[in-house]
Write an enzyme that holds these catalytic residues in place. Structure first.
Site, PDB file in Angstrom:
ATOM      1  N   ALA A  14       0.812  -1.226   0.000  1.00 58.18           N
ATOM      2  CA  ALA A  14       0.000   0.000   0.000  1.00 58.18           C
ATOM      3  C   ALA A  14       0.839   1.267   0.000  1.00 58.18           C
ATOM      4  O   ALA A  14       0.328   2.356  -0.242  1.00 58.18           O
ATOM      5  CB  ALA A  14      -0.938  -0.006   1.209  1.00 58.18           C
ATOM      6  N   ARG A  19      10.065   7.907  -2.665  1.00 55.80           N
ATOM      7  CA  ARG A  19      11.478   8.043  -3.009  1.00 55.80           C
ATOM      8  C   ARG A  19      11.802   7.514  -4.406  1.00 55.80           C
ATOM      9  O   ARG A  19      12.884   7.762  -4.928  1.00 55.80           O
ATOM     10  CB  ARG A  19      12.349   7.320  -1.967  1.00 55.80           C
ATOM     11  CG  ARG A  19      12.565   8.150  -0.715  1.00 55.80           C
ATOM     12  CD  ARG A  19      13.370   7.393   0.317  1.00 55.80           C
ATOM     13  NE  ARG A  19      12.559   6.386   1.007  1.00 55.80           N
ATOM     14  CZ  ARG A  19      13.065   5.454   1.817  1.00 55.80           C
ATOM     15  NH1 ARG A  19      14.361   5.385   2.013  1.00 55.80           N
ATOM     16  NH2 ARG A  19      12.260   4.589   2.417  1.00 55.80           N
ATOM     17  N   GLY A  84       0.317   2.071   8.992  1.00 55.35           N
ATOM     18  CA  GLY A  84       1.421   1.218   9.438  1.00 55.35           C
ATOM     19  C   GLY A  84       1.194  -0.245   9.061  1.00 55.35           C
ATOM     20  O   GLY A  84       0.095  -0.640   8.688  1.00 55.35           O
ATOM     21  N   ASN A 176      15.057  -7.278  11.217  1.00 56.52           N
ATOM     22  CA  ASN A 176      13.770  -7.858  10.819  1.00 56.52           C
ATOM     23  C   ASN A 176      13.591  -7.658   9.310  1.00 56.52           C
ATOM     24  O   ASN A 176      13.634  -6.537   8.812  1.00 56.52           O
ATOM     25  CB  ASN A 176      12.652  -7.140  11.592  1.00 56.52           C
ATOM     26  CG  ASN A 176      11.265  -7.478  11.055  1.00 56.52           C
ATOM     27  OD1 ASN A 176      11.043  -8.567  10.548  1.00 56.52           O
ATOM     28  ND2 ASN A 176      10.349  -6.524  11.191  1.00 56.52           N
ATOM     29  N   TYR A 372      12.481  -5.405 -47.337  1.00 56.39           N
ATOM     30  CA  TYR A 372      11.330  -5.437 -46.436  1.00 56.39           C
ATOM     31  C   TYR A 372      10.362  -6.506 -46.910  1.00 56.39           C
ATOM     32  O   TYR A 372       9.890  -6.468 -48.058  1.00 56.39           O
ATOM     33  CB  TYR A 372      10.618  -4.082 -46.402  1.00 56.39           C
ATOM     34  CG  TYR A 372       9.348  -4.147 -45.588  1.00 56.39           C
ATOM     35  CD1 TYR A 372       9.390  -4.502 -44.240  1.00 56.39           C
ATOM     36  CD2 TYR A 372       8.101  -3.894 -46.157  1.00 56.39           C
ATOM     37  CE1 TYR A 372       8.239  -4.603 -43.484  1.00 56.39           C
ATOM     38  CE2 TYR A 372       6.938  -3.983 -45.403  1.00 56.39           C
ATOM     39  CZ  TYR A 372       7.012  -4.337 -44.070  1.00 56.39           C
ATOM     40  OH  TYR A 372       5.868  -4.447 -43.319  1.00 56.39           O
ATOM     41  N   ASN A 383      15.163 -17.192 -53.475  1.00 54.79           N
ATOM     42  CA  ASN A 383      16.100 -16.108 -53.185  1.00 54.79           C
ATOM     43  C   ASN A 383      15.429 -14.781 -53.501  1.00 54.79           C
ATOM     44  O   ASN A 383      14.870 -14.597 -54.585  1.00 54.79           O
ATOM     45  CB  ASN A 383      17.363 -16.264 -54.044  1.00 54.79           C
ATOM     46  CG  ASN A 383      18.448 -15.288 -53.609  1.00 54.79           C
ATOM     47  OD1 ASN A 383      19.194 -15.560 -52.673  1.00 54.79           O
ATOM     48  ND2 ASN A 383      18.520 -14.147 -54.269  1.00 54.79           N
TER      49      ASN A 383
HETATM   50  C1  UD1 Z   1       9.368  -2.391   8.256  1.00 56.39           C
HETATM   51  C2  UD1 Z   1       9.441  -3.029   9.639  1.00 56.39           C
HETATM   52  C3  UD1 Z   1      10.906  -3.159  10.031  1.00 56.39           C
HETATM   53  C4  UD1 Z   1      11.666  -3.967   9.013  1.00 56.39           C
HETATM   54  C5  UD1 Z   1      11.496  -3.360   7.631  1.00 56.39           C
HETATM   55  C6  UD1 Z   1      12.094  -4.271   6.608  1.00 56.39           C
HETATM   56  C7  UD1 Z   1       7.440  -2.337  10.824  1.00 56.39           C
HETATM   57  C8  UD1 Z   1       6.867  -1.435  11.831  1.00 56.39           C
HETATM   58  N1  UD1 Z   1       8.730  -2.211  10.582  1.00 56.39           N
HETATM   59  O1  UD1 Z   1       9.904  -1.089   8.383  1.00 56.39           O
HETATM   60  O2  UD1 Z   1      11.011  -3.794  11.313  1.00 56.39           O
HETATM   61  O3  UD1 Z   1      13.034  -4.025   9.361  1.00 56.39           O
HETATM   62  O4  UD1 Z   1      10.108  -3.184   7.324  1.00 56.39           O
HETATM   63  O5  UD1 Z   1      12.059  -3.677   5.353  1.00 56.39           O
HETATM   64  O6  UD1 Z   1       6.728  -3.165  10.276  1.00 56.39           O
HETATM   65  N2  UD1 Z   1       2.904  -0.874   4.105  1.00 56.39           N
HETATM   66  C9  UD1 Z   1       1.552  -0.942   3.879  1.00 56.39           C
HETATM   67  N3  UD1 Z   1       0.735  -0.180   4.635  1.00 56.39           N
HETATM   68  C10 UD1 Z   1       1.189   0.636   5.621  1.00 56.39           C
HETATM   69  C11 UD1 Z   1       2.579   0.696   5.829  1.00 56.39           C
HETATM   70  C12 UD1 Z   1       3.420  -0.076   5.068  1.00 56.39           C
HETATM   71  O7  UD1 Z   1       1.095  -1.666   2.997  1.00 56.39           O
HETATM   72  O8  UD1 Z   1       0.388   1.298   6.264  1.00 56.39           O
HETATM   73  C13 UD1 Z   1       3.802  -1.680   3.266  1.00 56.39           C
HETATM   74  C14 UD1 Z   1       4.730  -0.836   2.426  1.00 56.39           C
HETATM   75  O9  UD1 Z   1       4.190  -0.605   1.145  1.00 56.39           O
HETATM   76  C15 UD1 Z   1       5.978  -1.697   2.362  1.00 56.39           C
HETATM   77  C16 UD1 Z   1       5.946  -2.505   3.642  1.00 56.39           C
HETATM   78  O10 UD1 Z   1       4.624  -2.448   4.116  1.00 56.39           O
HETATM   79  O11 UD1 Z   1       5.932  -2.608   1.279  1.00 56.39           O
HETATM   80  C17 UD1 Z   1       6.917  -1.975   4.679  1.00 56.39           C
HETATM   81  O12 UD1 Z   1       6.565  -0.681   5.026  1.00 56.39           O
HETATM   82  P1  UD1 Z   1       7.648   0.407   5.361  1.00 56.39           P
HETATM   83  O13 UD1 Z   1       6.955   1.648   5.757  1.00 56.39           O
HETATM   84  O14 UD1 Z   1       8.659   0.474   4.314  1.00 56.39           O
HETATM   85  O15 UD1 Z   1       8.284  -0.234   6.684  1.00 56.39           O
HETATM   86  P2  UD1 Z   1       9.713   0.078   7.258  1.00 56.39           P
HETATM   87  O16 UD1 Z   1       9.663   1.361   7.998  1.00 56.39           O
HETATM   88  O17 UD1 Z   1      10.732  -0.080   6.242  1.00 56.39           O
END
Ligand code: UD1
Ligand code: CA
Length: 519
Positions: A14, A19, A84, A176, A372, A383
């Protein structure tokens, strides 16, 4: 023992991916012929889960469409606001209800993650009877990742995000990955209890670990053998790095299977390409889509083949081929373009600066130079003379032409479609063929040559050409430049005469004037 089968794999996708600085949604950026989301879904699919769930938010329509392209019965759950990773999983469990069994959570932006690593995660989870099993990795620079915090006995206690970590926790190099296997029922309950009292004010999925531990359940980990697998893509620099790594992985697999790749750094292949042992791929070659290269075939240098079938022992050199078939032992190029629907027969030869589209070339036939061939069928052992054009388009519709077996089309012919050249027929050089040529006939469709003697000295006096002509006339002692100039030279040796226009003196006189006016 059969592999444990997850009840669901949830792919989080999502995020906005700001970036990336791109108008394409992050998970739809592609590498090696597949979007990042496609790679995640392919890995998920190999676990044979009962259902695949994608959490979409940003650009959800495009993301959903791409997900459905890979997994037709995919379940897309829309996350309206990015609350999140914990929020994302919570809305899934709320939308789909409790899923009793193993639930795997992974990301849509982690294309190097191997299916076998996910499978090992699920296996460990089932074998250890954990409530949650986390895929971890040890990396030299853990900054930005959640850290794995262990108890004194070494068991997993919790995951702490970088923003919430102490200096001592930040020094931990085990991170993680973001991939987990959960007990589905325990997950559904635990995500409801995740708080937002953290540095980012978000619901962290990572908090589920401590919650389940607090409930007395067991949490485990499995360390990724290759830490590169858990590298996420956040910008186009990382995408390029991950793409190269994925490509190297594919090339290595093919080299170990007996394929010669002369320069892996300068060879790019898509994930759905198939190469037979003893195929040879030379530098600067891109093999895309569902391209298949047979044994003993040699591709490159500098070829782009998309969805193209190359039979054993064929050679393709400096060519661009799309949705084409190249027969056994055929050779194509240099500088050939095979457009969709081109089929080159066994041992046929397609030479320099030749373009074909929706065309078949029979066994042993040759189209060697500057030609062509559009919408045409060429039989066997024929040929096609240099600089021939199959004129397939009348401005409104395309028409198809046919050339039989053992035909010889003269150089610089226009074959104005639809036209049929029978077996064993010839056409004269420079012909504009607008009518069928029966088997064995010579088709001549051009005007007879007329030389207007002395024309240059009369019409271009004082030029270097006129002076050269005068010198030649004196040397050979031929007639004066003032002569009438009506003498005709025969022009062609194969003059069967049936279709030739006479090139009369009157006609020539007219074009002589036109020539003068055109300058
Ligand atoms: C997350 C982990 C972190 C881990 C890292 C690995 C959490 C709180 N942290 O951090 O421990 O080391 O991934 O890459 O989980 N996403 C959603 N909906 C949301 C938020 C995120 O679908 O509301 C998806 C994003 O598109 C992405 C993934 O979840 O594909 C990770 O989200 P991101 O915000 O990048 O997490 P990190 O802060 O990198
Ligand atoms: Ca991330």
């Amino acid at each position: 023992m059969s592999e444990p089968r997850p009840v669901a794999v949830i792919v989080l996708a999502a995020g906005e991916g700001t970036r990336m600085k791109s108008r394409i949604p992050k998970v739809l950026h592609s590498l090696c012929g597949r979007s990042m989301l496609g790679h995640a879904l392919a890995a998920a699919g190999e676990l044979d889960p009962q259902r695949v769930v994608v959490v979409a938010g940003h650009r959800r329509d495009e993301v959903s469409a791409e997900a459905a392209r890979h997994v037709p019965d995919v379940c897309v759950v829309v996350q309206e606001r990015l609350g999140g990773t914990g929020h994302a999983v919570r809305i899934v469990t709320e939308a789909l209800g409790v899923m009793p069994g193993i639930v795997v959570v992974t990301y849509g932006d982690m294309p190097l993650l191997r299916a076998r690593t996910l499978a090992a995660l699920v296996r460990e989870h089932a074998a250890a009877a954990n409530a949650v099993t986390v895929l971890t990795a040890r990396i030299p620079d853990p900054s930005g990742y959640g850290r794995i915090i262990r108890d004194a006995d070494g068991s997993l206690a919790e995951i702490v995000e970088e923003a919430d970590a102490t200096a001592a926790q930040r020094a931990i190099d085990e991170i993680n990955s973001g991939c987990y296997a959960f007990d589905g029922a325990l997950l559904a309950d635990a995500v409801k209890r995740v708080a937002t009292s953290n540095a980012q004010g978000q619901e962290y999925l990572t908090d589920v670990v401590a919650i389940l531990r607090g409930d007395g359940h067991h949490a485990g980990t499995i360390l990724a053998a290759d830490p590169a697998e858990v590298e996420g893509v956040n910008d186009l620099v990382q995408l390029a790095k991950v793409r190269r790594a994925f490509n190297e992985r594919l090339l290595e697999t093919w080299m170990r299977a007996g394929v010669t790749i002369v320069d892996p750094a300068a060879t790019w292949i898509d994930v759905d390409v198939t190469l037979a042992p003893d195929a040879e791929i030379l530098p600067g070659t891109h093999l895309e889509g569902h391209t298949v290269v047979g044994s003993g075939a040699r591709i490159g240098p500098d070829c782009l083949l998309r969805d193209t079938l190359v039979a054993p022992d064929a050679k393709v050199l400096y060519a661009v081929c799309e949705s084409a078939e190249i027969g056994p032992g055929a050779d194509v190029g240099p500088f050939a373009r095979l457009r969709p629907g081109t089929r080159i027969g066994p041992g046929a030869h397609i030479g320099t600066n030749v373009e074909l589209k929706n065309a078949t070339v029979g066994e042993g036939s040759k189209v060697p130079h500057l030609t062509y061939v559009g919408d045409a069928d060429i039989g066997a052992h024929s040929n096609i003379g240099a600089a021939t054009v199959f004129v397939n388009y009348d401005g409104i519709a395309k028409h198809r032409s046919t050339v039989g077996d053992y035909v010889r089309i003269g150089a610089d012919n226009m074959l104005v479609a639809p036209v049929e050249i029978g077996d064993g027929a010839y056409t004269a050089a420079g012909s504009v063929i607008t009518e069928d040529v029966p088997p064995g006939a010579l088709g001549v469709a051009r005007s007879k040559q007329h030389n207007s003697e002395g024309w240059v000295e009369r019409r271009r006096p004082g030029t270097p050409a006129a002076e050269a002509a005068a010198r030649a006339r004196h040397a050979t002692g031929s007639g004066s430049a003032e002569s009438s100039g009506t003498k005709e030279s025969p022009g062609t040796k194969e003059s069967s005469g049936t279709k030739e226009s006479p090139g009369t003196v009157e006609g020539w006189a007219r074009s002589e004037d036109e020539e003068t006016q055109a300058r």
